[in-house]
Design a protein around this motif. Structure first.
Motif, PDB file in Angstrom:
ATOM      1  N   ARG A  21      71.995  67.464  81.760  1.00  0.00           N
ATOM      2  CA  ARG A  21      70.639  66.934  81.605  1.00  0.00           C
ATOM      3  C   ARG A  21      70.555  65.989  80.414  1.00  0.00           C
ATOM      4  O   ARG A  21      71.286  66.128  79.437  1.00  0.00           O
ATOM      5  CB  ARG A  21      69.633  68.080  81.404  1.00  0.00           C
ATOM      6  CG  ARG A  21      69.362  68.879  82.654  1.00  0.00           C
ATOM      7  CD  ARG A  21      68.196  69.837  82.451  1.00  0.00           C
ATOM      8  NE  ARG A  21      68.122  70.811  83.532  1.00  0.00           N
ATOM      9  CZ  ARG A  21      67.508  70.591  84.689  1.00  0.00           C
ATOM     10  NH1 ARG A  21      66.915  69.427  84.901  1.00  0.00           N
ATOM     11  NH2 ARG A  21      67.488  71.515  85.618  1.00  0.00           N
ATOM     12  N   ASN A  61      62.901  65.137  87.645  1.00  0.00           N
ATOM     13  CA  ASN A  61      64.068  65.744  88.263  1.00  0.00           C
ATOM     14  C   ASN A  61      65.096  64.679  88.649  1.00  0.00           C
ATOM     15  O   ASN A  61      66.312  64.854  88.450  1.00  0.00           O
ATOM     16  CB  ASN A  61      63.646  66.547  89.488  1.00  0.00           C
ATOM     17  CG  ASN A  61      64.825  67.033  90.298  1.00  0.00           C
ATOM     18  OD1 ASN A  61      65.257  66.374  91.243  1.00  0.00           O
ATOM     19  ND2 ASN A  61      65.359  68.182  89.948  1.00  0.00           N
ATOM     20  N   GLN A 103      63.840  72.096  88.189  1.00  0.00           N
ATOM     21  CA  GLN A 103      63.430  71.448  86.947  1.00  0.00           C
ATOM     22  C   GLN A 103      62.748  72.469  86.041  1.00  0.00           C
ATOM     23  O   GLN A 103      61.842  73.175  86.479  1.00  0.00           O
ATOM     24  CB  GLN A 103      62.449  70.315  87.259  1.00  0.00           C
ATOM     25  CG  GLN A 103      61.965  69.556  86.044  1.00  0.00           C
ATOM     26  CD  GLN A 103      63.090  68.827  85.354  1.00  0.00           C
ATOM     27  OE1 GLN A 103      63.805  68.038  85.962  1.00  0.00           O
ATOM     28  NE2 GLN A 103      63.267  69.096  84.066  1.00  0.00           N
TER      29      GLN A 103
END
Length: 231
Positions: A79, A103, A130
């Protein structure tokens, strides 16, 4: 409509976000893939039920047949360090779109400030992958950002804002968006260490909050993301 809650995995002080909307599954045979053909893989990331019955979820092909927890863990490992926050004091209908876009760009987390309940239909079930956090007031978001070493970047077309087209966004930050119509609250504006705006050339003074979020997130991606890791 189906309802469920998502507990914030990182802080006991933050409350769960309540979401309502459709389920992840579809009964259309032309979406996704059918039962696994051939010997089943031994990789623990695969879900036996999905292997047996097929995978009709809204996921990219690389995650077909994977357990949801395995997908989240894989995304967590890559991420990006930006967070997204949107105020929800008047039941903003753009939140689902913001979650879906966050996302797509692998945002660290989405923070909903204000009312906990929101309609997730626009998220297209991406909220299952998410991380979502809730803060009753802007002060809670500010405290979270301070603890995590994140700069709060407000998005609003107010005097003195920096054009997103030329601004240099901090790598570790919270991109904070206001509601459709009223924009950012006074508390949100005061909490920001940086304010950016989106160049407009038409007749209205504002851009849909969901669209604005996508533009600014993509600006962050252009400046900081490793594009070789994109699908």
């Amino acid at each position: 409509m189906n309802g469920r809650t998502i507990q914030n995995p990182t802080s006991s002080r933050e409350e769960p976000v309540e979401v309502v909307g459709p389920t992840e599954w579809t009964h259309r045979d032309d979406i996704g893939v059918g039962p696994w053909e051939g010997p089943w893989p031994e990789d623990e990331r695969y879900d036996p039920e999905l292997l047996e019955h097929g995978d009709r979820r809204n996921v990219v092909d690389a995650y077909r047949y994977w357990r949801r927890e395995a997908i989240v863990a894989d995304v967590d490992a890559r991420r990006h360090p930006f967070h997204v926050a949107i105020e929800n004091f008047q039941h903003d209908h753009n939140i689902g779109t913001v979650v879906r876009t966050a996302n797509a760009f692998a945002a660290k987390a989405v923070h909903i400030v204000g009312r906990r309940r929101w309609n997730r239909r626009g998220a297209m079930v991406t909220d299952r992958y998410q991380h979502l956090h809730h803060h009753a007031e802007v002060s809670g978001l500010v405290e979270f950002a301070a603890e995590q070493g994140l700069r709060v970047v407000a998005v609003d077309n107010t005097p003195g804002s920096q054009p997103i087209e030329t601004a240099v966004l901090p790598r570790d930050c919270v991109l904070l968006f206001g509601q459709e119509g009223p924009g950012l609250s006074g508390d949100a504006q005061r909490a920001a260490s940086m304010v950016v705006s989106i160049a407009q050339f038409g007749t209205t003074r504002s851009i849909n909050a969901g669209v604005a979020a996508g533009i600014v997130m993509h600006a962050w991606v252009r400046q900081h993301a490793d594009l070789s890791t994109a699908w």
